[in-house]
Scaffold this motif. Structure first.
Motif, PDB file in Angstrom:
ATOM      1  N   GLN A  15       0.862  -1.181   0.000  1.00  0.00           N
ATOM      2  CA  GLN A  15       0.000   0.000   0.000  1.00  0.00           C
ATOM      3  C   GLN A  15       0.899   1.232   0.000  1.00  0.00           C
ATOM      4  OE1 GLN A  15      -3.463  -0.190  -0.038  1.00  0.00           O
ATOM      5  NE2 GLN A  15      -3.429   2.003  -0.389  1.00  0.00           N
ATOM      6  N   ALA A  16       1.164   1.778  -1.192  1.00  0.00           N
ATOM      7  CA  ALA A  16       2.075   2.918  -1.331  1.00  0.00           C
ATOM      8  C   ALA A  16       1.389   4.255  -1.081  1.00  0.00           C
ATOM      9  CB  ALA A  16       2.700   2.906  -2.723  1.00  0.00           C
ATOM     10  N   THR A  17       0.084   4.317  -1.322  1.00  0.00           N
ATOM     11  CA  THR A  17      -0.693   5.535  -1.100  1.00  0.00           C
ATOM     12  C   THR A  17      -1.363   5.451   0.266  1.00  0.00           C
ATOM     13  OG1 THR A  17      -1.145   5.670  -3.472  1.00  0.00           O
ATOM     14  CG2 THR A  17      -2.553   6.972  -2.020  1.00  0.00           C
ATOM     15  N   PRO A  18      -1.192   6.457   1.124  1.00  0.00           N
ATOM     16  CA  PRO A  18      -1.819   6.401   2.450  1.00  0.00           C
ATOM     17  C   PRO A  18      -3.340   6.233   2.351  1.00  0.00           C
ATOM     18  CG  PRO A  18      -0.283   8.252   2.332  1.00  0.00           C
ATOM     19  CD  PRO A  18      -0.428   7.708   0.949  1.00  0.00           C
ATOM     20  N   SER A  19      -3.866   5.290   3.123  1.00  0.00           N
ATOM     21  CA  SER A  19      -5.307   5.051   3.141  1.00  0.00           C
ATOM     22  C   SER A  19      -5.695   4.456   4.484  1.00  0.00           C
ATOM     23  CB  SER A  19      -5.690   4.092   2.010  1.00  0.00           C
ATOM     24  OG  SER A  19      -7.083   3.846   2.024  1.00  0.00           O
ATOM     25  N   ASP A  20      -6.922   4.779   4.944  1.00  0.00           N
ATOM     26  CA  ASP A  20      -7.396   4.174   6.183  1.00  0.00           C
ATOM     27  C   ASP A  20      -8.132   2.858   5.934  1.00  0.00           C
ATOM     28  OD1 ASP A  20      -9.681   5.238   5.069  1.00  0.00           O
ATOM     29  OD2 ASP A  20     -10.241   6.418   6.818  1.00  0.00           O
ATOM     30  N   THR A  21      -8.322   2.509   4.648  1.00  0.00           N
ATOM     31  CA  THR A  21      -8.906   1.220   4.267  1.00  0.00           C
ATOM     32  C   THR A  21      -8.093   0.637   3.123  1.00  0.00           C
ATOM     33  OG1 THR A  21     -11.123   1.966   4.878  1.00  0.00           O
ATOM     34  CG2 THR A  21     -10.972   0.018   3.466  1.00  0.00           C
ATOM     35  N   TRP A  22      -7.547  -0.548   3.365  1.00  0.00           N
ATOM     36  CA  TRP A  22      -6.818  -1.259   2.313  1.00  0.00           C
ATOM     37  C   TRP A  22      -7.719  -2.374   1.786  1.00  0.00           C
ATOM     38  CZ3 TRP A  22      -1.308  -2.550   4.589  1.00  0.00           C
ATOM     39  CH2 TRP A  22      -0.663  -1.361   4.976  1.00  0.00           C
ATOM     40  N   THR A  23      -7.879  -2.438   0.481  1.00  0.00           N
ATOM     41  CA  THR A  23      -8.632  -3.524  -0.144  1.00  0.00           C
ATOM     42  C   THR A  23      -7.630  -4.474  -0.775  1.00  0.00           C
ATOM     43  OG1 THR A  23     -10.493  -2.050  -0.565  1.00  0.00           O
ATOM     44  CG2 THR A  23     -10.386  -4.096  -1.855  1.00  0.00           C
ATOM     45  N   ILE A  24      -7.698  -5.739  -0.371  1.00  0.00           N
ATOM     46  CA  ILE A  24      -6.725  -6.729  -0.840  1.00  0.00           C
ATOM     47  C   ILE A  24      -7.451  -7.861  -1.561  1.00  0.00           C
ATOM     48  CG2 ILE A  24      -4.965  -8.397  -0.135  1.00  0.00           C
ATOM     49  CD1 ILE A  24      -4.469  -6.615   2.329  1.00  0.00           C
ATOM     50  N   ILE A  48      -1.579  -4.194  14.690  1.00  0.00           N
ATOM     51  CA  ILE A  48      -2.883  -4.833  14.613  1.00  0.00           C
ATOM     52  C   ILE A  48      -3.866  -3.766  14.150  1.00  0.00           C
ATOM     53  CG2 ILE A  48      -4.722  -5.965  15.906  1.00  0.00           C
ATOM     54  CD1 ILE A  48      -2.496  -6.983  17.813  1.00  0.00           C
ATOM     55  N   PRO A  49      -4.493  -3.946  12.992  1.00  0.00           N
ATOM     56  CA  PRO A  49      -5.429  -2.930  12.495  1.00  0.00           C
ATOM     57  C   PRO A  49      -6.716  -2.937  13.315  1.00  0.00           C
ATOM     58  CG  PRO A  49      -5.413  -4.836  11.058  1.00  0.00           C
ATOM     59  CD  PRO A  49      -4.357  -5.074  12.089  1.00  0.00           C
ATOM     60  N   LEU A  50      -7.581  -1.938  13.084  1.00  0.00           N
ATOM     61  CA  LEU A  50      -8.870  -1.903  13.769  1.00  0.00           C
ATOM     62  C   LEU A  50      -9.697  -3.134  13.446  1.00  0.00           C
ATOM     63  CD1 LEU A  50      -9.995   1.827  13.356  1.00  0.00           C
ATOM     64  CD2 LEU A  50      -9.142   0.686  15.416  1.00  0.00           C
ATOM     65  N   GLU A  51      -9.712  -3.514  12.161  1.00  0.00           N
ATOM     66  CA  GLU A  51     -10.446  -4.718  11.783  1.00  0.00           C
ATOM     67  C   GLU A  51      -9.977  -5.250  10.432  1.00  0.00           C
ATOM     68  OE1 GLU A  51     -14.656  -4.035  11.504  1.00  0.00           O
ATOM     69  OE2 GLU A  51     -14.441  -2.467  10.020  1.00  0.00           O
ATOM     70  N   VAL A  52     -10.181  -6.544  10.267  1.00  0.00           N
ATOM     71  CA  VAL A  52      -9.978  -7.217   8.989  1.00  0.00           C
ATOM     72  C   VAL A  52     -11.311  -7.863   8.660  1.00  0.00           C
ATOM     73  CG1 VAL A  52      -8.770  -9.051   7.733  1.00  0.00           C
ATOM     74  CG2 VAL A  52      -7.530  -7.673   9.437  1.00  0.00           C
ATOM     75  N   ILE A  53     -11.880  -7.502   7.521  1.00  0.00           N
ATOM     76  CA  ILE A  53     -13.152  -8.070   7.085  1.00  0.00           C
ATOM     77  C   ILE A  53     -12.894  -8.919   5.848  1.00  0.00           C
ATOM     78  CG2 ILE A  53     -15.449  -7.573   6.157  1.00  0.00           C
ATOM     79  CD1 ILE A  53     -15.408  -4.996   7.790  1.00  0.00           C
ATOM     80  N   TYR A  54     -13.324 -10.170   5.915  1.00  0.00           N
ATOM     81  CA  TYR A  54     -13.211 -11.067   4.765  1.00  0.00           C
ATOM     82  C   TYR A  54     -14.451 -10.875   3.904  1.00  0.00           C
ATOM     83  CZ  TYR A  54      -9.381 -13.084   7.363  1.00  0.00           C
ATOM     84  OH  TYR A  54      -8.205 -13.249   8.036  1.00  0.00           O
ATOM     85  N   VAL A  55     -14.264 -10.245   2.764  1.00  0.00           N
ATOM     86  CA  VAL A  55     -15.362  -9.990   1.836  1.00  0.00           C
ATOM     87  C   VAL A  55     -15.849 -11.314   1.256  1.00  0.00           C
ATOM     88  CG1 VAL A  55     -16.020  -8.801  -0.297  1.00  0.00           C
ATOM     89  CG2 VAL A  55     -14.427  -7.717   1.318  1.00  0.00           C
ATOM     90  N   ASP A  56     -14.904 -12.157   0.883  1.00  0.00           N
ATOM     91  CA  ASP A  56     -15.171 -13.510   0.397  1.00  0.00           C
ATOM     92  C   ASP A  56     -13.861 -14.288   0.519  1.00  0.00           C
ATOM     93  OD1 ASP A  56     -13.587 -12.780  -1.866  1.00  0.00           O
ATOM     94  OD2 ASP A  56     -15.377 -12.191  -2.982  1.00  0.00           O
ATOM     95  N   THR A  57     -13.772 -15.465  -0.075  1.00  0.00           N
ATOM     96  CA  THR A  57     -12.563 -16.281   0.063  1.00  0.00           C
ATOM     97  C   THR A  57     -11.398 -15.789  -0.788  1.00  0.00           C
ATOM     98  OG1 THR A  57     -13.352 -17.835  -1.613  1.00  0.00           O
ATOM     99  CG2 THR A  57     -13.834 -18.373   0.699  1.00  0.00           C
TER     100      THR A  57
END
Length: 75
Positions: A15-24, A48-57
């Motif tokens: 993540q080269a651009t600062p962001s408060d949400t990373w989409t992987i 440890i981030p605030l949260e990790v949400i699994y959108v799908d597998t």
């Protein structure tokens, strides 16, 4: 196959651009472990981030309290 015989596949996200949400999009077809490292005072720090949400597998989002740059290791 047992867990002990599973060969780990790793996806590294930068993540080269600062962001408060990373989409992987990791395409590992699983709900993997996620380790996050940010740029901090000229060095790298594991956090440890605030949260990790699994959108799908195949994808997840990581949320922080403020914009970050760094990388995530998805295993």
């Amino acid at each position: 196959m047992t867990l002990a015989h599973r060969i780990a596949t790793v996806y590294n996200h930068t993540q080269a651009t600062p962001s408060d949400t990373w989409t992987i999009t990791h395409n590992l077809k699983d709900y993997p472990l996620v380790d996050v490292y940010i740029d901090f005072d000229g060095g790298i720090q594991k956090i440890i981030p605030l949260e990790v949400i699994y959108v799908d597998t195949n994808s997840c989002t990581i949320t922080f309290s403020n914009p970050q740059t760094g990388f995530a290791s998805v295993v």
